[in-house]
Write an enzyme that holds these catalytic residues in place. Structure first.
Site, PDB file in Angstrom:
ATOM      1  N   ASP A   1       0.755  -0.957  -0.066  1.00 55.57           N
ATOM      2  CA  ASP A   1      -0.012   0.097   0.161  1.00 55.57           C
ATOM      3  C   ASP A   1       0.845   1.346  -0.047  1.00 55.57           C
ATOM      4  O   ASP A   1       1.468   1.513   1.225  1.00 55.57           O
ATOM      5  CB  ASP A   1      -0.670   0.084   1.508  1.00 55.57           C
ATOM      6  CG  ASP A   1      -1.768   1.231   1.485  1.00 55.57           C
ATOM      7  OD1 ASP A   1      -1.591   2.110   0.693  1.00 55.57           O
ATOM      8  OD2 ASP A   1      -2.520   1.078   2.473  1.00 55.57           O
ATOM      9  N   TYR A  39       1.314  -0.282  14.869  1.00 56.99           N
ATOM     10  CA  TYR A  39       0.441  -0.511  13.999  1.00 56.99           C
ATOM     11  C   TYR A  39       0.859   0.370  12.775  1.00 56.99           C
ATOM     12  O   TYR A  39       1.160   1.634  12.925  1.00 56.99           O
ATOM     13  CB  TYR A  39      -0.835  -0.155  14.284  1.00 56.99           C
ATOM     14  CG  TYR A  39      -1.899  -0.235  13.356  1.00 56.99           C
ATOM     15  CD1 TYR A  39      -1.985  -1.472  12.846  1.00 56.99           C
ATOM     16  CD2 TYR A  39      -2.374   0.843  12.731  1.00 56.99           C
ATOM     17  CE1 TYR A  39      -3.105  -1.883  11.915  1.00 56.99           C
ATOM     18  CE2 TYR A  39      -3.451   0.550  11.787  1.00 56.99           C
ATOM     19  CZ  TYR A  39      -3.787  -0.670  11.125  1.00 56.99           C
ATOM     20  OH  TYR A  39      -4.749  -0.900  10.466  1.00 56.99           O
ATOM     21  N   LYS A  66      -2.798  -2.838   7.857  1.00 55.29           N
ATOM     22  CA  LYS A  66      -3.075  -4.108   7.800  1.00 55.29           C
ATOM     23  C   LYS A  66      -2.186  -4.550   6.716  1.00 55.29           C
ATOM     24  O   LYS A  66      -1.739  -3.918   5.711  1.00 55.29           O
ATOM     25  CB  LYS A  66      -4.627  -4.186   7.718  1.00 55.29           C
ATOM     26  CG  LYS A  66      -5.134  -5.580   8.585  1.00 55.29           C
ATOM     27  CD  LYS A  66      -4.525  -5.527  10.067  1.00 55.29           C
ATOM     28  CE  LYS A  66      -4.974  -6.779  10.716  1.00 55.29           C
ATOM     29  NZ  LYS A  66      -4.315  -6.746  12.052  1.00 55.29           N
TER      30      LYS A  66
HETATM   31  C1  F6R Z   1      -7.335  -0.618   7.978  1.00 50.72           C
HETATM   32  C2  F6R Z   1      -7.224   0.817   7.450  1.00 50.72           C
HETATM   33  C3  F6R Z   1      -8.227   1.713   7.992  1.00 50.72           C
HETATM   34  C4  F6R Z   1      -7.301   2.861   8.901  1.00 50.72           C
HETATM   35  C5  F6R Z   1      -8.463   3.831   9.250  1.00 50.72           C
HETATM   36  C6  F6R Z   1      -7.708   4.944  10.129  1.00 50.72           C
HETATM   37  O1  F6R Z   1      -6.462  -1.596   7.441  1.00 50.72           O
HETATM   38  O2  F6R Z   1      -6.215   0.900   6.760  1.00 50.72           O
HETATM   39  O3  F6R Z   1      -9.343   1.444   8.554  1.00 50.72           O
HETATM   40  O4  F6R Z   1      -6.673   2.273   9.863  1.00 50.72           O
HETATM   41  O5  F6R Z   1      -8.900   4.573   8.157  1.00 50.72           O
HETATM   42  O6  F6R Z   1      -6.655   5.376   9.441  1.00 50.72           O
HETATM   43  P1  F6R Z   1      -5.678   6.614   9.875  1.00 50.72           P
HETATM   44  O7  F6R Z   1      -5.139   6.227  11.355  1.00 50.72           O
HETATM   45  O8  F6R Z   1      -4.591   6.924   9.024  1.00 50.72           O
HETATM   46  O9  F6R Z   1      -6.669   7.798   9.970  1.00 50.72           O
HETATM   47 MG    MG Z   2      -3.792   2.300   3.341  1.00 51.02          MG
HETATM   48 MG    MG Z   3      -4.605  -2.460   2.020  1.00 52.28          MG
END
Ligand code: F6R
Ligand code: MG
Ligand code: MG
Length: 364
Positions: free
Chosen positions: A12, A228, A231
């Site tokens: 990603d 983290y 994913k």
């Molecule tokens: C799950 C994912 C999303 C983000 C969520 C918060 O793999 O990528 O659910 O975790 O959108 O993202 P941030 O913390 O970057 O605002």
């Molecule tokens: Mg992403």
């Molecule tokens: Mg992804």
């Protein structure tokens, strides 16, 4: 018969919009980079796919697995795509490139990798499964069903070429050890391990004559980064037919949208929904998790395809069920088992809360 390597390397490097899907300029850039490598003779063939916010480089070549040149090409491609993502201010540009420089092997640097080298058969049907908003343990259940469950795979019962069963290579990702377990003899032992999807992951499956049937990516970004960072969104290669699961047997496990870890903030349980390529845009609560299946016929290393294998009304019911499960799970809000347990939560406020309320906690 000639030796061919199939490498699937994914990352990603920027989401559009948020973490939902892929900007076409990233796919264009990756196509240009890999096309130049094919022209130079480094690649036999390639296909650039995407699933949600993940860019998937599917490459065939003669360099074997863990090739510095192939991994370097993938790294350069992701770096170039990151530049495009930065220019467009896409979300999380370069998020999976956890290290600054390439050091010979892309494993441990952030991107997910799965590769296999084999002699191309008289006819070589393969399926590449790509998932978004989930982790590598998501493949344990479908791989078990494909290669060990006679209620899924009729060939295990009625095809003499499959009747002997298969060997599963399983990683203990916490202890960095692996074990080979043979089915059907060690089926119950295997299930004890792979039912714990967060710790034990099926890395590969072999026929008992040594022929490789499947390989999966098992990289855990959080273990690489120590925190983290998104994913893992794993990939899986399955070879099909003639003594291996038929295409339909490899797809059949996905007719059951099983619960997987991931979804919003990588911290929830939700159903894995099998979708057509054009529906791999997880938007509801950043999900629910998706899987696509790209079918190819290899022809002297050339990738004939892809065929969008979940673009089939016979998976409509699985999708409908997945939506029903999504509603049911969502209704739990911040409660387990929708929200992951404290041990596996990717985002957590718990350490801050414990500190903040340290003095407020009294002996009961
Ligand atoms: C799950 C994912 C999303 C983000 C969520 C918060 O793999 O990528 O659910 O975790 O959108 O993202 P941030 O913390 O970057 O605002
Ligand atoms: Mg992403
Ligand atoms: Mg992804």
């Amino acid at each position: 018969m000639s030796r061919i390597t199939l490498s699937v390397i994914k990352a990603d490097v920027g989401g559009y919009v948020g973490h939902a899907t892929m900007h076409p300029d990233l796919v264009d850039k990756a196509n240009k980079k890999l096309s130049a490598a094919r022209k130079k003779g480094l690649l036999v063939d390639f296909y650039v796919a995407s699933c949600g916010d993940d860019l998937e480089l599917i490459m065939t070549h003669k360099k074997g697995t863990d090739s510095k040149e192939i991994h370097g090409l993938a790294w350069d491609t992701f770096t170039a795509c990151t530049e495009v993502a930065k220019k467009l201010k896409l979300y999380g540009a370069g998020q999976d490139l956890l290290k600054d420089a390439f050091s010979g092997n892309i494993k441990g640097l952030g991107p997910g990798v799965t590769e296999m080298e084999f002699n191309e058969r008289k006819s070589e049907p393969i399926i590449i499964f790509m998932a978004d908003k989930t982790s590598p343990g998501a493949w344990n259940l479908p791989l078990y069903k494909m290669f060990a469950d006679p209620f899924n795979t009729a060939g295990l019962v009625i095809d003499p070429a499959m009747h002997e069963g298969f060997v599963f290579e399983v990683l203990d990702i916490k202890k960095h050890k692996k074990i080979a377990l043979s089915c059907p003899e060690e089926m119950y032992d295997l299930l004890m391990f792979i039912g714990a999807v967060d710790r034990f992951m099926i890395k590969a499956v072999y026929r008992k004559d040594g022929e490789i049937g499947a390989t999966a990516s098992t990289q855990k970004l959080s273990l690489v980064a120590g925190r983290y960072v998104g994913k893992d969104d794993p990939v899986l290669i399955v070879r099909c037919q003639s003594g291996l699961p038929a295409v339909g047997e490899a797809l059949e496990p996905f007719a059951f949208a099983h619960l997987v870890e991931g979804w919003m903030r990588g911290s929830h349980q939700g159903p894995l929904m099998p979708v057509a390529f054009h529906d791999a845009n997880p938007s509801r609560f950043d999900g629910p998790p998706r899987v696509i299946a790209a079918g190819f016929q290899l022809c002297n290393g050339k990738l004939e395809g892809p065929v969008d294998l979940f673009d089939d009304p016979s998976f409509d019911e699985a999708r409908r069920k997945a939506n029903e499960i999504a509603y049911y799970m969502r209704a739990h809000g911040p409660f387990e088992p929708h929200r992951l347990g404290l041990e596996t939560l990717e985002y957590t406020t718990m350490p801050q809360l414990m500190k903040k309320f340290e003095k407020k906690f009294k002996p009961e």
